[in-house]
Design an enzyme around this catalytic site. Structure first.
Site, PDB file in Angstrom:
ATOM      1  N   GLY A  10       0.836  -1.211   0.000  1.00  0.00           N
ATOM      2  CA  GLY A  10       0.000   0.000   0.000  1.00  0.00           C
ATOM      3  C   GLY A  10       0.864   1.251   0.000  1.00  0.00           C
ATOM      4  O   GLY A  10       0.514   2.279   0.580  1.00  0.00           O
ATOM      5  N   LYS A 150      -6.188  -1.579  12.703  1.00  0.00           N
ATOM      6  CA  LYS A 150      -7.622  -1.872  12.727  1.00  0.00           C
ATOM      7  C   LYS A 150      -8.285  -1.416  11.430  1.00  0.00           C
ATOM      8  O   LYS A 150      -7.773  -0.527  10.774  1.00  0.00           O
ATOM      9  CB  LYS A 150      -8.284  -1.200  13.935  1.00  0.00           C
ATOM     10  CG  LYS A 150      -8.250   0.342  13.839  1.00  0.00           C
ATOM     11  CD  LYS A 150      -9.515   1.014  14.265  1.00  0.00           C
ATOM     12  CE  LYS A 150      -9.635   2.357  13.630  1.00  0.00           C
ATOM     13  NZ  LYS A 150     -10.655   3.241  14.018  1.00  0.00           N
ATOM     14  N   ASP A 179      -2.939   0.168  17.419  1.00  0.00           N
ATOM     15  CA  ASP A 179      -4.063   1.001  17.817  1.00  0.00           C
ATOM     16  C   ASP A 179      -3.405   2.348  18.058  1.00  0.00           C
ATOM     17  O   ASP A 179      -2.686   2.511  19.046  1.00  0.00           O
ATOM     18  CB  ASP A 179      -4.717   0.475  19.101  1.00  0.00           C
ATOM     19  CG  ASP A 179      -5.942   1.290  19.470  1.00  0.00           C
ATOM     20  OD1 ASP A 179      -5.841   2.535  19.487  1.00  0.00           O
ATOM     21  OD2 ASP A 179      -6.991   0.694  19.747  1.00  0.00           O
ATOM     22  N   HIS A 180      -3.584   3.286  17.145  1.00  0.00           N
ATOM     23  CA  HIS A 180      -2.725   4.473  17.223  1.00  0.00           C
ATOM     24  C   HIS A 180      -2.971   5.294  18.496  1.00  0.00           C
ATOM     25  O   HIS A 180      -2.142   6.107  18.867  1.00  0.00           O
ATOM     26  CB  HIS A 180      -2.784   5.325  15.947  1.00  0.00           C
ATOM     27  CG  HIS A 180      -4.071   6.023  15.750  1.00  0.00           C
ATOM     28  ND1 HIS A 180      -5.143   5.435  15.128  1.00  0.00           N
ATOM     29  CD2 HIS A 180      -4.478   7.255  16.096  1.00  0.00           C
ATOM     30  CE1 HIS A 180      -6.148   6.281  15.109  1.00  0.00           C
ATOM     31  NE2 HIS A 180      -5.779   7.393  15.687  1.00  0.00           N
ATOM     32  N   HIS A 242     -10.274   1.743  20.439  1.00  0.00           N
ATOM     33  CA  HIS A 242      -9.617   2.838  21.159  1.00  0.00           C
ATOM     34  C   HIS A 242     -10.163   3.063  22.572  1.00  0.00           C
ATOM     35  O   HIS A 242      -9.403   3.213  23.526  1.00  0.00           O
ATOM     36  CB  HIS A 242      -9.753   4.152  20.376  1.00  0.00           C
ATOM     37  CG  HIS A 242      -9.369   4.022  18.934  1.00  0.00           C
ATOM     38  ND1 HIS A 242      -8.199   3.410  18.539  1.00  0.00           N
ATOM     39  CD2 HIS A 242      -9.984   4.417  17.801  1.00  0.00           C
ATOM     40  CE1 HIS A 242      -8.122   3.449  17.211  1.00  0.00           C
ATOM     41  NE2 HIS A 242      -9.194   4.051  16.749  1.00  0.00           N
TER      42      HIS A 242
END
Ligand code: NAD
Length: 484
Positions: A10, A150, A179-180, A242
């Site tokens: 990507g 995610k 998971d930022h 989150h």
């Protein structure tokens, strides 16, 4: 640090441009990349190495937090970049990718350490993982790691199926699920704040804490993401991942030692103690909402149902608030409230700890109200910690809350992706989501998904630019509290 090849699937996409290249570049400037590394960008379209390198330089100009005018650093950095045109579903094509990776490793005399970052739509996660395995890309003398972001499935079953497929190609400790929110500096700081301060640590339980409020509100609406968001809603987009991660980070108990396994163990225990919702009582503890038209910064904005790509009749949730209970001896009786919404009055991600207030009536006078002590952890857009205390105003003698404030420096704070990529490079998975957290989270959310689908929970509307539906306020008022 080990030399490595970073294979980015990507490579011509939006996430790569806005987050991944700038993060890698900042790590490079801070000498946090291995001396010897290469980046192989995989994309569907045609591109030469030169074109690819120019594209990366362009993204650094626009998105890097270091506004470096010195072009030479960027040029030096992108020398390590190669491009590989490949349709990720074309199994035979992976041979070409393997040859390119091996050729680079040989030329630069690098160890066979390979990081595979899948910055593509999640439908490709399993296909790519299997092709990495079958093509031999995953058979290395060094380490191999997989980074994905995610959504990990859209419900419990699909998440389990995905995980099963991924685990055929990668071991659990080789999978780094981003998971930022866990990459945000104040979230990473939570552990130090609550564990390394005996003052706070001794208060971190149901004897002293009345309730905990976790908020993640946005001003923006659905933007151009209707295709994804209208199927996901706030519950899948924010709560399952989150919000529950923030809950785990706040409620976990101090481990015996600070290590990745111990921390993940404590987080898992929080999820295991989270009281399951029952089908019929979801509506008692969960509020869902959808934004109506309204005003944001004085400008009119349309209702969710009028957004491009959204059906007027959509029942999708753009707001969720919930009351959660953690059934263990530390948190017994302490409600945890979460809320998250789009098109809210302000953008704020924060955690507020409201302490019990046994001295409320101490002063016996209207003028001398003792407010509860509040500890606020601001995560976004401002980063910092503040503590609200009671104090007497020396001029008029009235009691008033004062705030002891620590704001993190705005300058040079690394971005979430930078911190996370560095951790993945050195093999530290503390701030990544373990499979059991994903599974336990989906498991907890599942009754809510069902109740929403079957329309057993009312869909409240709220004006854009407000603080959400009235029902979300009622949720706390019922318990004698209010949102801070
Ligand atoms: P995008 O559509 O901009 O990019 C997708 C990339 O995949 C492009 O490089 C495209 O060429 C490539 N691609 C598509 N089909 C391919 C195929 N058959 N073979 C080879 N390459 C193919 O998407 P994005 O916004 O960069 O998002 C990527 C992933 O990251 C998604 O899963 C998204 O949910 C997630 N994500 C994105 C953001 C963001 O800010 N953009 C934030 C969080 C998560």
């Amino acid at each position: 640090m080990d030399s490595m090849t970073f294979v980015l699937f990507g490579a011509t996409g939006d996430l790569a441009k806005r987050k991944i290249y700038p993060a890698l570049f900042n790590l490079y400037l801070n000498q946090k990349l291995p001396k010897s590394f290469s980046v192989i960008g995989v994309g569907r379209g045609e591109s030469s190495d030169d074109e690819f390198q120019s594209r990366v330089i362009d993204s650094l100009h626009t998105f890097s937090r270091h506004l470096l005018n010195d072009k030479s650093k960027k040029e030096e950095f992108v020398k390590a970049f190669r491009y590989c045109q490949l349709d990720v579903t074309d199994t035979a094509g992976y041979k070409k990718l393997l040859e390119l990776v091996q050729q680079n490793e040989k030329e630069k005399n690098m160890a066979e350490n390979r990081m595979f970052y899948l910055s593509v739509t999640p439908e490709f996660f399993d296909v790519i993982a299997m092709n990495i395995k079958d093509s031999g890309l995953g058979s290395t003398n060094g380490w191999k790691r997989l980074i994905i972001e995610k959504p990990f499935g859209h419900d419990l079953k699909s998440a389990q199926e995905l995980n099963e497929k991924l685990s055929k190609a990668f071991e659990e400790d080789e999978i780094y699920r981003i998971d930022h929110y866990l990459g945000k500096p104040m979230v990473q700081n939570l552990e130090a704040l609550t564990f390394a301060n005996p003052v706070l640590q001794s208060l971190w339980n149901n004897r002293f804490i009345a309730n905990v409020q976790i908020t993640a509100n946005e001003i923006v609406g659905v933007e151009e993401r209707a295709g994804y968001y209208d199927k996901a809603g706030a519950i899948r987009d924010m709560v399952q991942n989150h919000m529950l991660q923030l809950l785990m980070m706040t409620a976990m108990h101090v481990p015996k030692r600070i290590s990745e396994n111990e921390i993940r163990n404590e987080k898992r225990k929080v999820m295991e103690s989270l009281r399951p919702l029952q089908r019929d009582t979801v509506g008692v503890h969960v509020v869902r909402g959808q934004y109506e038209h309204g005003e944001i910064s004085g400008e009119p904005v349309v209702a969710y149902g009028e957004e491009p790509g959204v059906e007027a009749s959509s029942q999708n949730d753009t707001f969720v608030a919930a009351r959660l209970w953690i059934d263990n001896s530390f948190w017994d009786g302490v409600p945890f409230y979460i809320r998250t919404g789009k098109r809210m009055a302000e953008k704020a991600t924060k955690i507020v700890i409201e302490f019990k207030n046994p001295l409320k009536d101490l002063y016996n006078s209207e003028m001398e109200q003792v407010e509860p002590n509040l500890l606020t952890i601001n995560i976004n857009p401002n980063e910092g910690v503040s503590l609200q205390l009671n104090s007497k105003n020396p001029i008029n003698g009235e009691m008033e809350p004062i705030t002891v404030d620590f704001s993190a420096s705005k300058q040079d704070v690394p971005e979430a992706y930078e911190l996370l990529l560095f951790d993945a490079l050195v093999g530290d998975s503390t701030f990544f989501t373990h499979w059991n957290e994903v599974e336990l989270s989906w498991n907890w959310v599942e009754p809510i998904l069902e109740a929403f689908k079957e329309n057993r929970v009312p869909l409240h509307s709220y004006s854009s630019g407000s603080m959400g539906p009235e029902a979300a306020h009622q949720l706390l008022i019922e318990d004698g509290y209010k949102w801070w």
